[in-house]
Design a protein around this motif. Structure first.
Motif, short mmCIF file in Angstrom:
data_model
loop_
_atom_site.label_atom_id
_atom_site.label_comp_id
_atom_site.label_asym_id
_atom_site.label_seq_id
_atom_site.Cartn_x
_atom_site.Cartn_y
_atom_site.Cartn_z
N VAL A 16 47.94 22.97 33.17
CA VAL A 16 48.61 23.90 32.69
C VAL A 16 47.69 24.72 32.06
N ILE B 6 48.53 16.62 33.13
CA ILE B 6 49.34 17.92 33.66
C ILE B 6 49.21 18.94 32.59
N MET C 208 44.16 28.40 41.58
CA MET C 208 45.36 28.22 40.86
C MET C 208 46.30 26.94 41.58
N LEU D 152 45.61 26.80 34.16
CA LEU D 152 46.19 28.02 34.94
C LEU D 152 46.33 28.95 33.67
N ASN D 153 46.68 28.88 32.56
CA ASN D 153 46.94 29.79 31.61
C ASN D 153 45.47 30.41 31.54
N LEU E 93 48.30 23.07 40.41
CA LEU E 93 49.74 22.93 40.67
C LEU E 93 50.08 21.85 41.38
N LEU F 228 42.12 36.94 34.32
CA LEU F 228 42.55 38.04 35.11
C LEU F 228 43.20 39.20 34.52
N ARG F 229 43.92 38.77 33.27
CA ARG F 229 44.49 39.74 32.72
C ARG F 229 43.39 40.64 32.12
N LEU G 296 44.92 32.98 34.28
CA LEU G 296 45.82 34.16 34.20
C LEU G 296 45.12 34.98 33.00
N GLU G 297 44.78 34.42 31.69
CA GLU G 297 44.29 35.13 30.87
C GLU G 297 42.90 36.04 31.24
#
Lengths: 225, 225
Positions: free
Chosen positions: A58, A54, A23, A61-62, A27, A68-69, A65-66
């Motif tokens: 992004v 960019i 991640m 990253l999204n 960044l 991981l969720r 996160l998805e």
């Protein structure tokens, strides 16, 4: 599913620093891109490229996160089922542990042809299965080895055969890690909760093998969602 | 530290969706900011504001990743010690669980005056302590309740008294959650590994109390790093 939880958290701990690294890369891309644009001298075409980079960062990253969720969500615990593509979930699993694999010089390969049928199951649980399977195989893998997930669709079902082949020789001489049985038990439990079957083998040729059998759903030609 | 690990992963599972939400907010800020700038009609001043907002969002993401890394890093396991400010680590812990607290209508307050001395300890372990302490208190907290971490420096040591006071009445009637003793044992173990002491009390007035005592380091007027 108490054992599943414990094993899941242990495996997460192993790759947590990998997730953080994965991640941090996007960044950096965002920060550097913004600095470049703020210099003010860039041409329109160059700016458009930076914006596009960019956006990609992004998006990445999204997606992480998805994923991981998915592994840690209530949905994953509730067992809600949807149509799934095995190779897609394998790809997401790989995405979470890329840095870990690179650091340990382990090659993660997914072999699937285009005709892969849908299966029905819980997305978070399937990702957890592959996450645990990879952890089990990695513990057996020497630096430079390959971990291959081979999808084999055959009359109405799919088999995923995962093999870990040592880089510099036999794996069978490696001592088996502690807590290993817990992982295979957790894998079997998660698979059986979805109507799938997991088997393990460690033949003498230095390979570690994991096979998961999925009876395919009847959604082969339907679109998901 | 096997028990510490298990308890840590369980607590992480409770806030995992919170961490994901906390990280998705800055991502949205980045995406929206970029879209605005790409419209091309924004004035220089407005653009500068957007860039500044995006920078802040990236910084926040970076900080959250850093905090996650601290909790799950090898450094945290190795026990490497550095000078620390308790209120700073409490603030980082709060940052990881903000969304979880908001969702459960729980107020997290840190009371510290400016004269807080340094302590010496392992940063990741201290964060884990506060993370577990918060989880322990939250399990006792009703919606609308307050969780207050009060720092009280007194001759050569600091006490952190954390109190959870129910919003709509007594907490003592709430059934104690399973696995609770595991959490307090893990807390005590982590504290004692750093030379600190953790005690717990659940008096009949509906409060749950946690006290951690830190002998302060001798770095009161030195800068860190």
């Amino acid at each position: 599913m108490e054992n599943v939880k414990i094993v899941k958290y242990k495996a997460f701990n192993e790759i947590a620093s990998s997730v953080v690294h994965e991640m941090k890369n996007p960044l950096s891309a965002i920060t550097l891109g913004l600095e470049y644009i703020q210099l003010g001298s860039a041409e329109a075409k160059a700016k458009a490229d930076v914006f596009s980079n960019i956006s990609t960062a992004v998006g990445r990253l999204n997606e992480m996160l998805e994923n991981l969720r998915l592994i840690f969500s209530d949905e994953s615990e509730s067992g809600k089922r949807t149509p799934l593509k095995i190779s897609e979930i394998l790809g997401k699993t790989k995405g979470l542990m890329n840095y870990y694999l690179t650091k340990n010089h382990i090659h993660f390969e997914i072999n699937a042809d285009g005709d892969e049928p849908w299966i029905i199951g819980n997305e978070g649980q399937l990702m957890t299965i592959f996450f645990l399977a990879a952890a089990w195989l990695i513990r057996r893998a020497e630096s430079g080895s390959s971990m291959v997930f081979q999808l084999a669709p055959e009359n109405g079902s799919i088999k995923v055969m995962a093999v870990s082949q040592g880089g510099s020789g036999s794996l069978s001489a490696k001592p088996r890690p502690a807590g290993d049985k817990q992982t295979t038990e957790a894998l079997k439990e998660l698979a059986s909760a979805n109507g799938w079957q997991a088997t393990f083998a460690e033949p003498d040729d230095g390979k570690a093998e994991l096979t998961i059998s999925f009876p395919a759903g009847k959604l082969m030609h339907q679109k998901r969602g």
